[in-house]
Structure formats: C-alpha cells, structure tokens
Design a protein around this motif. Sequence first.
Motif, PDB file in Angstrom:
ATOM      1  N   UNK A 111      28.893 -27.458  72.479  1.00 46.29           N
ATOM      2  CA  UNK A 111      27.471 -27.721  72.308  1.00 46.29           C
ATOM      3  C   UNK A 111      26.607 -26.608  72.856  1.00 46.29           C
ATOM      4  N   UNK A 112      25.646 -26.142  72.037  1.00 44.90           N
ATOM      5  CA  UNK A 112      24.723 -25.092  72.457  1.00 44.90           C
ATOM      6  C   UNK A 112      23.347 -25.379  71.864  1.00 44.90           C
ATOM      7  N   UNK A 113      22.423 -24.462  72.049  1.00 41.41           N
ATOM      8  CA  UNK A 113      21.080 -24.613  71.502  1.00 41.41           C
ATOM      9  C   UNK A 113      20.714 -23.353  70.730  1.00 41.41           C
ATOM     10  N   UNK A 114      20.182 -23.551  69.527  1.00 42.80           N
ATOM     11  CA  UNK A 114      19.767 -22.448  68.674  1.00 42.80           C
ATOM     12  C   UNK A 114      18.265 -22.567  68.406  1.00 42.80           C
TER      13      UNK A 114
ATOM     14  N   UNK B 194      24.387 -14.790  68.517  1.00 44.52           N
ATOM     15  CA  UNK B 194      23.834 -14.244  69.749  1.00 44.52           C
ATOM     16  C   UNK B 194      24.911 -14.045  70.803  1.00 44.52           C
ATOM     17  N   UNK B 195      24.532 -13.564  71.985  1.00 43.60           N
ATOM     18  CA  UNK B 195      25.523 -13.190  73.000  1.00 43.60           C
ATOM     19  C   UNK B 195      26.361 -14.349  73.537  1.00 43.60           C
ATOM     20  N   UNK B 196      25.744 -15.521  73.765  1.00 42.71           N
ATOM     21  CA  UNK B 196      26.525 -16.635  74.323  1.00 42.71           C
ATOM     22  C   UNK B 196      27.566 -17.107  73.315  1.00 42.71           C
ATOM     23  N   UNK B 197      27.135 -17.327  72.075  1.00 41.60           N
ATOM     24  CA  UNK B 197      28.064 -17.774  71.042  1.00 41.60           C
ATOM     25  C   UNK B 197      29.104 -16.707  70.734  1.00 41.60           C
ATOM     26  N   UNK B 198      28.698 -15.442  70.767  1.00 40.94           N
ATOM     27  CA  UNK B 198      29.644 -14.356  70.539  1.00 40.94           C
ATOM     28  C   UNK B 198      30.722 -14.348  71.614  1.00 40.94           C
ATOM     29  N   UNK B 199      30.329 -14.628  72.847  1.00 40.02           N
ATOM     30  CA  UNK B 199      31.310 -14.701  73.934  1.00 40.02           C
ATOM     31  C   UNK B 199      32.284 -15.857  73.716  1.00 40.02           C
TER      32      UNK B 199
ATOM     33  N   UNK C 289      14.874 -25.562  77.433  1.00 38.04           N
ATOM     34  CA  UNK C 289      15.955 -25.161  76.543  1.00 38.04           C
ATOM     35  C   UNK C 289      15.586 -23.921  75.719  1.00 38.04           C
ATOM     36  N   UNK C 290      14.294 -23.756  75.455  1.00 40.96           N
ATOM     37  CA  UNK C 290      13.862 -22.670  74.574  1.00 40.96           C
ATOM     38  C   UNK C 290      14.246 -21.305  75.111  1.00 40.96           C
ATOM     39  N   UNK C 291      14.303 -21.147  76.433  1.00 37.97           N
ATOM     40  CA  UNK C 291      14.600 -19.827  76.995  1.00 37.97           C
ATOM     41  C   UNK C 291      16.081 -19.463  76.917  1.00 37.97           C
ATOM     42  N   UNK C 292      16.942 -20.421  76.570  1.00 39.59           N
ATOM     43  CA  UNK C 292      18.365 -20.098  76.416  1.00 39.59           C
ATOM     44  C   UNK C 292      18.817 -20.161  74.963  1.00 39.59           C
ATOM     45  N   UNK C 293      17.997 -20.745  74.093  1.00 35.69           N
ATOM     46  CA  UNK C 293      18.387 -20.882  72.693  1.00 35.69           C
ATOM     47  C   UNK C 293      18.603 -19.513  72.059  1.00 35.69           C
ATOM     48  N   UNK C 294      19.645 -19.416  71.261  1.00 38.35           N
ATOM     49  CA  UNK C 294      19.945 -18.155  70.582  1.00 38.35           C
ATOM     50  C   UNK C 294      20.679 -18.456  69.281  1.00 38.35           C
ATOM     51  N   UNK C 295      20.679 -17.534  68.336  1.00 43.75           N
ATOM     52  CA  UNK C 295      21.395 -17.748  67.083  1.00 43.75           C
ATOM     53  C   UNK C 295      22.903 -17.849  67.326  1.00 43.75           C
ATOM     54  N   UNK C 296      23.606 -18.336  66.315  1.00 46.76           N
ATOM     55  CA  UNK C 296      25.058 -18.472  66.478  1.00 46.76           C
ATOM     56  C   UNK C 296      25.768 -17.124  66.460  1.00 46.76           C
TER      57      UNK C 296
ATOM     58  N   UNK D 128       8.685 -23.102  68.640  1.00 46.53           N
ATOM     59  CA  UNK D 128       9.100 -23.183  70.032  1.00 46.53           C
ATOM     60  C   UNK D 128      10.145 -24.228  70.332  1.00 46.53           C
ATOM     61  N   UNK D 129      10.480 -25.028  69.337  1.00 48.76           N
ATOM     62  CA  UNK D 129      11.537 -26.012  69.537  1.00 48.76           C
ATOM     63  C   UNK D 129      12.903 -25.342  69.381  1.00 48.76           C
ATOM     64  N   UNK D 130      13.948 -26.114  69.685  1.00 51.15           N
ATOM     65  CA  UNK D 130      15.310 -25.625  69.508  1.00 51.15           C
ATOM     66  C   UNK D 130      16.053 -26.605  68.601  1.00 51.15           C
ATOM     67  N   UNK D 131      17.246 -26.246  68.216  1.00 44.18           N
ATOM     68  CA  UNK D 131      18.148 -27.162  67.526  1.00 44.18           C
ATOM     69  C   UNK D 131      19.337 -27.439  68.445  1.00 44.18           C
ATOM     70  N   UNK D 132      19.740 -28.678  68.455  1.00 50.63           N
ATOM     71  CA  UNK D 132      20.874 -29.127  69.254  1.00 50.63           C
ATOM     72  C   UNK D 132      22.124 -28.916  68.392  1.00 50.63           C
TER      73      UNK D 132
END
Length: 265
Positions: free
Chosen positions: A79-82, A59-64, A50-57, A87-91
């Motif tokens: 649902x996304x991951x930030x 970021x590009x995925x959330x912006x899309x 999950x860490x390789x896709x996590x991004x801030x709210x 190295x952990x993420x947030x659900x």
Amino acid sequence: MRLALAQIISTDDGEANLAIVERFATDARAQGAELVVFPEATMRAFGGTLADVAEPIDGPWATAVRAIAARLDLTIVVGMFTPGEAGRVRNTLLVAAPDTVAHYDKVHLFDAFGFAESDTVDAGDRAVTVAVGGTTIGLATCYDLRFPALFLSNAVAGARLSIVCASWGAGPGKAEQWDLLVRARAVDTTTFVIAVGQGDPASQGRASTGAAPTGIGRSAVVSPFGEILHQLGAQEGLLVVDVDPGELDAARQKLPVLANRRLDL
C-alpha cells in the motif's frame, strides 16, 4: 503457490517503512514465498499528511520496492499513496514483480465511523486483476471489503485469489466485522481471500492518532468455503502459507455460486 502475509505496523517515515518492506520481503523469500502482501498505508501510516509523500508508481519509493522485488525474484503487493487531483492523493496498491508493474486505486473511500477519507483522497474508478505466477488475483483495499460487487467483478474476471490490504480501525465490534467480512467475501466468490492488515500499534506501546484508522492485526487466509485457515494476532508478524488455487475447481463444482448467479433481477 507459496505466499506470505506481512503484517507490519508502519510509521510516518517512508524510508523506515521501506526498510521494513525489504526486511519482511527478504524473510518471505528465504522461506520460499513467491508473493508477499503488505497492508494498506505501508508507505506512511494514517494520522498525518499524505500529500507530501504521494508519488507516481514510477517515483523513488515505488522504484525502490520494484528493485527489492527484482533482487529477490518475487512479487510484492504493498500500500502506497499516489498523486490525485487538487492536492488529494489516491490510496494505491502497487504490484511490483520482476516482469510486471500494476496498481489499483481504492474505489470505496472510508467515510465512516467518524473518519472522512474523501477529504484527502480521490477514489479510483475500476477493478483490477493481475496474474501472478499464472494465477489471477483480484485487488481490494480495506473499506472495499464491505462491498461484495467489487469481489464478484474480480472473480468474474478470473480471480482465484482475492487480496485485501487494510489498515482496519479499532472499535466496538470491528474485529468481529473483519472476521465476518473476510469469510463472507470468500464464500460470495469461491475464492481464497488473503487479507493483510496493519498490526495494532498498542502491541508496541504506541497510541493511535486521533480518528485515523491504524490497525488491529488479524491478517488471515480464508478458504473458498469461508473457513479461516490461518490467522495472526495483533502484533507484527510474517505468515508464510501454501495455497493451491487448483482447489477452487472442486469448490466451485460443489458451490457454483458464480455459475448460478442471476443477472436479470
């Protein structure tokens, strides 16, 4: 309020999942929905990193996702991951609307049934409510469903709808527990519960990945008295329903559990 439950089956491809969001959201808006709710882990299905896709709210995925919400003039809960700590993420649940951006980080981590979400995920530390079209909604994610205090906190803060986004794991008794818990949380708080889970990968001929929770479907709309008003099966599907939050006033007069609760025990 006309709202839509988008019961999808996400993959490990974030761009493909974004296309699914756009397709279901477009269909929901065409049917008059002003709010569409997607499951937990829409950004990427559990079972891989999950860490390789996590991004801030922002970021590009959330912006899309926000761009889709703006173009369609509706609110999307997804649902996304930030990024988390070390190295952990947030659900995370993203709430994207033309004039609002909010998010909720899952508070109760799924360290149960042989799965340890806390190995890779940081827990959130606060309840979150958001106003959508003048109606306050409370947010919860999957395992949160087993903890009534979160739903009560949201109801006390004014929530009239409780939204639950899930990737509910299969197993003996799990479907029955899902049905029981979505009904119980509605009665606990006299709110409508809008519970949206991932569909069952087996319905597409796909196998689950190890111990990772995938989905069983059974997304549901539950009345403040615990009646399941609408429910999907195991496959992907879009359920568009009309919910009148004004009905809560009558329900709370008949069943005033919020007013009658004891805080001194």
